[in-house]
Design a protein around this motif. Structure first.
Motif, PDB file in Angstrom:
ATOM      1  N   PHE A 206       1.743  -0.988   6.977  1.00  4.12           N
ATOM      2  CA  PHE A 206       0.231  -0.495   6.930  1.00  4.12           C
ATOM      3  C   PHE A 206      -0.017   1.045   6.846  1.00  4.12           C
ATOM      4  CE2 PHE A 206      -4.450  -0.602   8.318  1.00  4.12           C
ATOM      5  CZ  PHE A 206      -4.849  -1.378   7.119  1.00  4.12           C
ATOM      6  N   GLN A 207       0.999   1.551   7.817  1.00  2.50           N
ATOM      7  CA  GLN A 207       1.094   2.879   7.777  1.00  2.50           C
ATOM      8  C   GLN A 207       1.642   3.585   6.545  1.00  2.50           C
ATOM      9  OE1 GLN A 207       3.453   3.988  11.285  1.00  2.50           O
ATOM     10  NE2 GLN A 207       3.120   6.195  10.548  1.00  2.50           N
ATOM     11  N   TRP A 208       2.643   2.617   5.954  1.00  3.13           N
ATOM     12  CA  TRP A 208       3.244   3.105   4.732  1.00  3.13           C
ATOM     13  C   TRP A 208       2.312   3.231   3.451  1.00  3.13           C
ATOM     14  CZ3 TRP A 208       3.784   0.962   0.106  1.00  3.13           C
ATOM     15  CH2 TRP A 208       4.689   1.729  -0.966  1.00  3.13           C
ATOM     16  N   LEU A 209       1.679   2.232   3.574  1.00  5.01           N
ATOM     17  CA  LEU A 209       0.520   1.825   2.525  1.00  5.01           C
ATOM     18  C   LEU A 209      -0.361   2.990   2.417  1.00  5.01           C
ATOM     19  CD1 LEU A 209      -0.297  -1.968   2.488  1.00  5.01           C
ATOM     20  CD2 LEU A 209       0.991  -0.327   0.660  1.00  5.01           C
ATOM     21  N   GLY A 210      -0.839   3.222   3.720  1.00  8.87           N
ATOM     22  CA  GLY A 210      -1.862   4.501   3.874  1.00  8.87           C
ATOM     23  C   GLY A 210      -1.285   5.852   3.180  1.00  8.87           C
ATOM     24  N   ALA A 211       0.196   6.013   3.699  1.00  5.89           N
ATOM     25  CA  ALA A 211       0.537   7.394   3.137  1.00  5.89           C
ATOM     26  C   ALA A 211       0.795   7.109   1.710  1.00  5.89           C
ATOM     27  CB  ALA A 211       1.949   7.520   3.876  1.00  5.89           C
ATOM     28  N   ASN A 212       1.258   6.120   1.000  1.00  5.94           N
ATOM     29  CA  ASN A 212       1.650   5.679  -0.205  1.00  5.94           C
ATOM     30  C   ASN A 212       0.074   5.988  -1.111  1.00  5.94           C
ATOM     31  OD1 ASN A 212       3.849   5.129  -2.197  1.00  5.94           O
ATOM     32  ND2 ASN A 212       1.690   3.885  -2.887  1.00  5.94           N
ATOM     33  N   PHE A 213      -0.879   5.422  -0.501  1.00  6.98           N
ATOM     34  CA  PHE A 213      -2.106   5.646  -1.369  1.00  6.98           C
ATOM     35  C   PHE A 213      -2.591   7.202  -1.641  1.00  6.98           C
ATOM     36  CE2 PHE A 213      -6.630   5.652  -1.862  1.00  6.98           C
ATOM     37  CZ  PHE A 213      -6.941   4.562  -2.572  1.00  6.98           C
ATOM     38  N   VAL A 214      -2.234   7.921  -0.426  1.00  2.31           N
ATOM     39  CA  VAL A 214      -2.536   9.301  -0.433  1.00  2.31           C
ATOM     40  C   VAL A 214      -1.654   9.948  -1.594  1.00  2.31           C
ATOM     41  CG1 VAL A 214      -2.674  11.379   0.695  1.00  2.31           C
ATOM     42  CG2 VAL A 214      -3.792   9.479   1.636  1.00  2.31           C
ATOM     43  N   ASN A 215      -0.468   9.696  -1.216  1.00  2.00           N
ATOM     44  CA  ASN A 215       0.530  10.176  -2.509  1.00  2.00           C
ATOM     45  C   ASN A 215       0.399   9.582  -3.806  1.00  2.00           C
ATOM     46  OD1 ASN A 215       1.950  11.989  -0.780  1.00  2.00           O
ATOM     47  ND2 ASN A 215       3.304  10.175  -0.056  1.00  2.00           N
ATOM     48  N   ALA A 216      -0.088   8.594  -3.786  1.00  3.61           N
ATOM     49  CA  ALA A 216      -0.422   7.855  -5.211  1.00  3.61           C
ATOM     50  C   ALA A 216      -1.622   8.477  -5.810  1.00  3.61           C
ATOM     51  CB  ALA A 216      -0.660   6.259  -5.202  1.00  3.61           C
ATOM     52  N   PHE A 217      -2.499   8.845  -4.910  1.00  6.21           N
ATOM     53  CA  PHE A 217      -4.021   9.435  -5.507  1.00  6.21           C
ATOM     54  C   PHE A 217      -3.439  10.842  -6.026  1.00  6.21           C
ATOM     55  CE2 PHE A 217      -7.394  12.129  -5.037  1.00  6.21           C
ATOM     56  CZ  PHE A 217      -8.696  11.403  -5.140  1.00  6.21           C
ATOM     57  N   ILE A 218      -2.548  11.644  -5.196  1.00  6.70           N
ATOM     58  CA  ILE A 218      -2.436  12.987  -5.726  1.00  6.70           C
ATOM     59  C   ILE A 218      -1.564  12.920  -6.868  1.00  6.70           C
ATOM     60  CG2 ILE A 218      -0.825  15.007  -4.945  1.00  6.70           C
ATOM     61  CD1 ILE A 218      -1.853  14.491  -2.076  1.00  6.70           C
ATOM     62  N   ALA A 219      -0.442  11.861  -6.940  1.00  4.48           N
ATOM     63  CA  ALA A 219       0.359  11.752  -8.188  1.00  4.48           C
ATOM     64  C   ALA A 219      -0.596  11.583  -9.372  1.00  4.48           C
ATOM     65  CB  ALA A 219       1.583  10.799  -7.869  1.00  4.48           C
ATOM     66  N   ALA A 220      -1.543  10.602  -9.132  1.00  5.97           N
ATOM     67  CA  ALA A 220      -2.361  10.148 -10.308  1.00  5.97           C
ATOM     68  C   ALA A 220      -3.203  11.186 -10.772  1.00  5.97           C
ATOM     69  CB  ALA A 220      -3.370   8.958  -9.932  1.00  5.97           C
ATOM     70  N   VAL A 221      -3.797  12.000  -9.862  1.00  5.73           N
ATOM     71  CA  VAL A 221      -4.767  13.043 -10.552  1.00  5.73           C
ATOM     72  C   VAL A 221      -3.641  14.014 -10.981  1.00  5.73           C
ATOM     73  CG1 VAL A 221      -6.387  14.932  -9.543  1.00  5.73           C
ATOM     74  CG2 VAL A 221      -6.339  12.623  -8.689  1.00  5.73           C
ATOM     75  N   LEU A 222      -2.683  14.463 -10.558  1.00  7.58           N
ATOM     76  CA  LEU A 222      -1.711  15.339 -11.025  1.00  7.58           C
ATOM     77  C   LEU A 222      -1.119  14.770 -12.585  1.00  7.58           C
ATOM     78  CD1 LEU A 222       0.476  16.844  -8.334  1.00  7.58           C
ATOM     79  CD2 LEU A 222      -1.191  18.145  -9.778  1.00  7.58           C
ATOM     80  N   HIS A 279      -5.149  11.341   5.866  1.00  7.54           N
ATOM     81  CA  HIS A 279      -3.929  10.798   6.129  1.00  7.54           C
ATOM     82  C   HIS A 279      -3.222  11.085   7.312  1.00  7.54           C
ATOM     83  CE1 HIS A 279       0.216   9.296   5.442  1.00  7.54           C
ATOM     84  NE2 HIS A 279       0.584  10.672   5.117  1.00  7.54           N
ATOM     85  N   ILE A 280      -3.130  12.369   7.717  1.00 11.95           N
ATOM     86  CA  ILE A 280      -2.601  12.726   9.214  1.00 11.95           C
ATOM     87  C   ILE A 280      -3.270  12.115  10.133  1.00 11.95           C
ATOM     88  CG2 ILE A 280      -2.100  14.658  10.563  1.00 11.95           C
ATOM     89  CD1 ILE A 280      -1.522  16.398   8.039  1.00 11.95           C
ATOM     90  N   GLY A 281      -4.534  12.212  10.040  1.00 12.73           N
ATOM     91  CA  GLY A 281      -5.373  11.757  11.031  1.00 12.73           C
ATOM     92  C   GLY A 281      -5.179  10.142  11.228  1.00 12.73           C
ATOM     93  N   PHE A 282      -5.010   9.514  10.023  1.00 17.73           N
ATOM     94  CA  PHE A 282      -5.013   7.966   9.978  1.00 17.73           C
ATOM     95  C   PHE A 282      -3.403   7.617  10.743  1.00 17.73           C
ATOM     96  CE2 PHE A 282      -3.510   4.005   7.786  1.00 17.73           C
ATOM     97  CZ  PHE A 282      -4.651   3.301   7.947  1.00 17.73           C
ATOM     98  N   ASP A 283      -2.689   8.648  10.432  1.00 15.48           N
ATOM     99  CA  ASP A 283      -1.322   8.352  10.983  1.00 15.48           C
ATOM    100  C   ASP A 283      -1.271   8.492  12.565  1.00 15.48           C
ATOM    101  OD1 ASP A 283       0.348   7.706   8.863  1.00 15.48           O
ATOM    102  OD2 ASP A 283       1.455   9.764   8.796  1.00 15.48           O
ATOM    103  N   GLU A 284      -1.924   9.504  12.927  1.00 14.87           N
ATOM    104  CA  GLU A 284      -1.800   9.754  14.511  1.00 14.87           C
ATOM    105  C   GLU A 284      -2.668   8.437  15.001  1.00 14.87           C
ATOM    106  OE1 GLU A 284      -2.421  14.663  14.283  1.00 14.87           O
ATOM    107  OE2 GLU A 284      -3.959  13.306  15.194  1.00 14.87           O
ATOM    108  N   VAL A 285      -3.787   7.911  14.396  1.00 16.68           N
ATOM    109  CA  VAL A 285      -4.211   6.760  15.154  1.00 16.68           C
ATOM    110  C   VAL A 285      -3.386   5.775  15.100  1.00 16.68           C
ATOM    111  CG1 VAL A 285      -6.342   5.081  14.891  1.00 16.68           C
ATOM    112  CG2 VAL A 285      -6.696   7.719  14.789  1.00 16.68           C
TER     113      VAL A 285
END
Lengths: 294, 602, 338
Positions: A206-222, A279-285
């Motif tokens: 789950f955690q990995w998915l969250g991180a990947n989503f943020v990264n994928a968002f950044i990568a997609a916009v870039l 993402h960081i906040g999500f990770d912390e939780v």
């Protein structure tokens, strides 16, 4: 028979997570910035007279403040008005592409890694084919086939080529996870494959998915801005990438029209940073150990 | 937690501040770079793309980069050069030419003393051989055109060659694709027979090292630069008594527009090729480096390329088969705004498809009233009338529609060129403002050619109309180039818009006859007027603007560049005529030597 | 049979299957786009005003390239030629050979990108591990997080142009563009090597800044998530030295996904760095392949993409071969039967 208690557990933990999340300041601040940018853009975008978006609506090359909020372009458009269109469009590209890429990638990686054998072999070839054939080939050819793409098509294309890398990572993680004790125990206790994936492995991923989503968002916009800069962007709609494309086409950096190119760049960074905070906040939780140390 | 957030914010601010300062401080002009001896003797031309294959020097090979490598200007020479600025037809490898009475033969007298760079003499044999080679190898560049126009070349003696034409043509000496005389770009290039006669397949021959008669030798070639060094034994030094000033010439790729602008500001290059610098970037360069000047001191700065721009209408299908719709669209285009926004003021609007050259002025004056009555200027009220007359009415959203169907023409453009993207961005907005729900499709690469030639567009532009001479540009609209929709047209401006009007064709044919009879200008102008009356009534394309050739020159190391004040030569570094920029030439009118560029301060 | 050898054998078969399928895709997909690659030849001629009757020549050149034959015949002939090591002749740059065009660009691409990828991977991973591990205790070093994030999120094109502006123009420390000075003769001498390195600094720096941020962020988050793992907690409880836990346990485990990423990156190196090549006018393979795709130059697309496919597939294969050695918990599929 094991379904009911599991659902209860999920509902309960979700309640907990949400409660924890809204208490986490990184998550709330990041989310607030992100939503504020999006909402301001959307609302003011709706209030603006569409004719003001046309070229020549404003004097050319005005610095910020002299009549317009963020200055104007060489084509006589207001940078601020362009942002109201570009932010929602870019966010749309990021969300769609990240969702498609992450979900597809996680699914394929999971299945491939968990089941192994022939399924794995077929999926691995698929992953490797997509990983090794440069996506630029497909992107250019698809853009040629479609004769110019819109924002949604662009997002789907980027997403369709964003899954192999996460799939490969998920597969590797699953390979490693499934040899761990708790999965072995689950298997010995008679749970079938799907149950093991859903109940035991999903939370770990789950955690990995969250991180990947943020990264994928950044990568997609870039990726969108990269493609736009190459002239393959959605040319009739404004995105942050298309803003940069036009700024570069009029050599805004060299001409010192800093407000023109800096506006989309800073907006990109603000979007990314706010998401990163989320993402960081999500990770912390989801990983309470981080809260005390991370 | 609050500390971590503040560090994050602070560092972000710092970075942004860095970005801003870098953008602002960059405005401070850079000092002149250390002028070492070598740089002062070198001429650096910036080109727009890297060289695809730096081992290929065969000017006839389809993939050879004829316009960027400089090979046609540095190593090769032509029998004659056309100086379009002064109108002189300058004899070079040849001394003179004459037609026979019915314009079916041209006899060329070659100059004595011309040598190939390997020491062999340049003779009529080389010319005969070159044309034979083109006949035997139709896959060579220009072979197609040349074989249609030239039946045979005979050697009379070493210094005399006779061209036998397939049909009478009094303008043969001006057609560079079929005759070794060059005004724009490059053209039929005479190759050394003693090297090429042993070549098995001239189409795949690399011609390494390239042997020519020109004043420079190719010293090295890489993906990013073709470097030439001056020859001590150039035949022209003996015959004309001149030596070109630069000891070395580099045609180099330094990167995208920003890099070219920076290298020009820093005196690393002396002149960029056409189409690299946008007007805005050029003005910024001028601010940073006062030694950079273009054709004129004030706006529009640019020299006018002989290829004015126009928007094509697809006449092979509705809705653009209706001249009223074409005129309506044309009246909605505010050309002044295109010049201001897309070209940043570096050109002027155009109401026809010929360049603003003084020699053509009588022709333009003669049709002033035709143009005034036509639909090639911005006039929204007129547009309303045209559309209404064509049966259109505005729908609830303010868009023109007929029988419940909106007027939604498909506007295609070449998405690979910034100029096209800028111009169409403005046109799309103008048409929408005028109630035309235009659909926009930028295409690129191999896809655009196929789509345009097949005529899949309703509107396409901006399209260049070359070479800008009266007859040649008239001929582009001739019905002989017409092919039905769906089949590939000969080329973009060669009737991909499917225009066919026998009345117009008759005028073009009459023009050719008149030229053959050496008719006086009044007769020619009269025929031109007849043609234009038909043309403006049909409006197969709508003129947009003159083509700006913004080619700055750097006066730091080199002086004597042509300019509006001293227009001795075309300010062009990507055509074979660039040769004359360096060597100068003997004026046909005065017989005196017009010198080429010289080292600054001399 | 030794299970590892059997495992490797299976991977090899997968490798070959991947290359075969990928090349088949690359052969057919460009041919499905409605466009006339021969137009590249005539666009080139027409750019200098040639060819009023291009269509006749298009037929002639289609025959020269064998494009007049049925597609499946072309497909078979493609493999036959490939088996003989023949990549064919470029259409848009006719008569240049594909192999020559690729080989001349390859050393620059490999030289620049291998060095920058390895440096950024090693530096990013190590710094990311330390900062991720130390968490709040890392102090000022934690600034690295937002810095990396900003660098990684700046559009590369802008970042590179700013580098050029600042370090090649405003303070002319490094050359603006190119791989070496114009007129310099390539050779193994000090002057040339120094020149090449000077020219490589800005392109390398631009790539480093962006990719270092990426490796740093991904390693950091990996380490952070590993910190919660049982075996790390156990190790801490057992009193094992922190340094040893970090490098011996956490870092080693984080290396697995990180190395996967590296392998993919290294594989893609052969594809070149298109925008770097464009901005710095650096010779390389990316721009060639990009142009080939745009002009539907089938032979050049096939040749260029073949290089990429082989190197990515090889990198994946090597990673697969190394997996069991890095992470002994992975059993060999096929041998174990899950």
């Amino acid at each position: 028979m094991a379904v009911a208690p599991v659902q209860d557990a999920i509902v309960e933990s979700r309640k907990g997570v949400l409660w924890e999340l809204q208490r986490n300041r990184k998550f709330t601040i990041g989310g607030a910035i992100f939503l504020a940018m999006l909402l301001i853009a959307l609302i003011s975008g709706m209030m603006i007279d569409p004719d003001l978006r046309k070229s020549g609506s404003f004097p050319q090359r005005l610095p910020p403040g002299e009549g317009t909020l963020f200055g104007t372009t060489s084509l006589g458009q207001s940078v601020a008005i362009q942002l109201t269109e570009a932010i929602p469009n870019s966010v749309q590209v990021g969300l769609i592409a990240a969702a498609v890429g992450t979900i597809l990638g996680a699914l394929i990686g999971f299945v491939s890694g968990y089941f192994g054998g022939k399924v794995d072999n077929v999926l691995r070839i698929l992953i490797d084919v997509f990983l090794s054939v440069p996506s630029l080939l497909f992107l250019i050819l698809i853009a040629a086939l479609l004769r110019g793409v819109g924002v949604t098509a662009m997002a789907l294309i980027i997403g369709a080529f964003a899954w192999p890398s996460p799939a490969r990572q998920v597969r590797a993680q699953v390979l490693s996870l499934k040899e761990r004790g708790f999965v072995q125990v689950a298997r010995l206790s008679g749970m079938n494959g799907m149950e093991i994936i859903l109940i035991e492995l999903m939370p770990h991923m789950f955690q990995w998915l969250g991180a990947n989503f943020v990264n994928a968002f950044i990568a997609a916009v870039l990726a969108e801005s990269g493609l736009s800069i190459l002239g393959l962007g959605p040319s009739r709609e404004m995105t942050l990438g298309m803003m940069i494309y036009w700024a570069l086409n009029y050599s805004a950096i060299f001409q010192n029209l800093w407000w023109w190119w800096l506006a989309p760049v800073i907006t990109l960074m603000a979007l990314f940073l706010s998401l990163y905070l989320v993402h960081i906040g999500f990770d912390e939780v989801s990983n309470p150990r981080l809260r005390t140390e991370g | 937690m609050s500390r971590s957030r503040s560090t994050l914010v602070i560092s972000l601010l710092l970075l942004v501040a860095m970005l801003i300062t870098s953008a602002c401080t960059a405005a401070v002009p850079a000092g002149p770079s250390a002028a070492d001896m070598e740089r002062a003797q070198t001429l650096n031309i910036a080109v727009s793309r890297p060289f695809a294959d730096p081992t290929l020097f065969n000017i006839y090979a389809p993939g050879f980069d004829r316009s960027r490598t400089g090979l046609g200007a540095m190593v090769h020479e032509y029998l004659f050069y056309l100086n379009m600025e002064t109108g002189e037809f300058v004899p070079w490898l040849a001394e003179s030419y004459e037609y026979n009475d019915d314009y079916t033969e041209i006899t060329v007298n070659l100059r004595d003393g011309v040598m190939w760079s390997d020491g062999e003499a340049f003779t009529a044999d080389d010319i005969v051989f070159t044309y034979e080679m083109l006949r035997n190898n139709p896959a060579l560049t220009w072979a197609n055109e040349s074989n249609k126009a030239v039946a045979n070349v005979e050697k009379i003696d070493d210094l005399t060659a006779k061209f036998i034409l397939t049909e009478p043509n009094p303008r043969q000496h001006l057609v560079r694709e079929t005759f070794p005389a060059v005004g724009v770009w490059s053209g039929i290039t005479i190759v050394p027979e003693h090297i090429w006669r042993d070549v098995e397949d001239p189409v795949t021959f690399k011609f390494d090292p390239p042997i020519g008669t020109g004043p420079y030798l190719l010293e090295s070639a890489t993906e990013s630069a073709f470097s030439y060094t001056r020859r001590d034994d150039w035949w022209g030094t003996e015959v004309f008594g001149v030596t070109p000033a630069p000891a070395k010439v580099n045609f180099m790729h330094v990167g995208p527009e920003t890099s070219v602008a920076l290298s020009l500001s820093a005196n690393e290059i002396d002149s960029p090729a056409i189409g690299i610098l946008s007007p805005g970037a050029f003005m910024s360069v001028k601010e940073r480096n006062p030694n950079i000047k273009a054709w004129t001191e004030e706006a529009p700065y640019a020299w006018y390329d002989p290829c004015p721009r126009a928007l094509l209408f697809q006449m092979g299908k509705p809705p653009m088969d209706d001249p009223l719709v074409r005129k309506g669209i044309s009246s909605l285009i505010d050309r002044d705004q295109i010049v201001a926004l897309a070209y940043e003021g570096a050109t002027v609007v155009s109401d026809n498809v010929w360049p603003e050259y003084s020699g053509l002025q009588p022709y333009k004056d003669a049709i002033a009233d035709v143009i005034a009555a036509s639909a090639v200027t911005y006039n929204p009220e007129a547009a309303e009338q045209y559309f209404t007359e064509a049966g259109y009415a505005k729908d609830a959203d303010g868009f023109w529609a007929k029988d419940g169907e909106r007027l939604a023409p498909l506007l295609m453009t070449n998405g690979d060129t910034p100029e096209a993207m800028k111009v169409t961005a403005v046109i799309v907005d103008q048409l929408e403002t005028g109630g035309v729900a235009v659909e926009f499709q930028p295409l690129g690469g191999a896809v655009v050619d196929a789509a345009i030639l097949a005529g899949e567009y309703d509107l396409y532009g901006p399209q260049a109309f070359c070479p800008g001479t009266i007859y040649e540009n008239m001929e582009l609209f001739h019905g002989k180039f017409f092919v039905p929709l769906g089949e590939p047209a000969p080329w973009y401006e060669r009737n991909s818009f499917r225009y066919a009007n026998p009345e117009y064709d008759a005028a073009v044919d009459a023009m050719l006859v008149a030229l053959g009879e050496n008719a006086d200008e009044a007769t020619l102008i009269d025929i031109y007027r007849q043609a234009m009356e038909v043309w403006y009534n049909d409006l197969p394309v709508t003129p947009l603007n003159q083509a700006p050739a913004l080619v700055p020159f750097n006066y730091t190391y080199w002086d004597g560049w042509p300019s509006a004040e001293n227009p001795w030569m075309m300010p062009v570094n990507w055509w074979a005529t660039m040769n004359l920029l360096l060597t100068g030439y003997e004026s046909v009118e005065t017989g005196e030597w017009v010198p080429g560029i010289r080292a600054a301060g001399q | 049979m030794n299970p590892y050898i059997r495992y490797i054998g299976e991977r090899l078969i997968l490798l070959l299957a991947t290359i075969f399928i990928s090349m088949t895709v690359v052969f057919f997909v460009p041919r499905m786009v409605p466009g006339e690659p021969m137009n590249a030849i005539f666009a080139n001629m027409a750019a200098v005003g040639g060819s009023m009757n291009a269509q006749e020549m298009i037929v002639e050149y289609r025959v020269r390239f064998g494009l007049d034959r049925p597609v499946w015949v072309q497909y078979l002939s493609f493999w036959r030629e490939l088996a003989q090591g023949n990549l064919g002749i470029s259409i848009s740059n006719f008569p240049s050979e594909v192999s020559g065009m690729l080989l001349s660009a390859l050393p620059w691409t490999l030289g620049l990108l291998t060095v920058t990828t390895l440096i950024s991977w090693i530096a990013g991973s190590v710094i990311g591990a330390v900062i991720g591990w130390r968490g709040r205790k890392a102090g000022v070093a934690r600034l690295m997080v937002p810095v990396a994030l900003v660098l990684y999120t700046t559009p590369y094109y802008i970042l590179a142009l700013i580098l050029v502006f600042v370090f090649a123009f405003h303070w002319p420390i490094f050359p603006l563009s190119g791989a070496y000075s114009v007129g310099m003769r390539p050779g193994l001498n000090t002057a040339f090597i120094v020149d090449v390195v000077r020219h490589a600094v800005l392109p390398a720096l631009s790539i480093l800044l962006v990719s270092l941020g990426w490796w740093f962020l991904s390693m950091r988050s990996l380490i952070i998530s590993l910190k919660g793992e049982d075996y790390i907690l156990n190790a801490e409880a057992m009193g094992i030295k922190e340094r040893r836990i970090l490098w011996g346990y956490a870092f080693r485990n984080a290396l697995l996904p990180q190395t996967t990423g590296l392998a993919i990156s290294l594989g893609h190196i052969v594809g070149g760095a298109l925008i770097t090549e464009v901005i710095f006018a650096y010779p390389g393979i990316g721009y060639r392949i990009y142009n080939a795709i745009k002009s539907l130059d089938y032979p050049l697309i096939q040749g260029g993409v073949l290089l990429i496919i082989i190197s990515v597939a090889l990198a994946n294969f090597l990673i697969d071969a190394a997996y069991p050695l890095i992470d002994p918990r992975i059993r060999f599929e096929g041998s174990g039967g899950s």
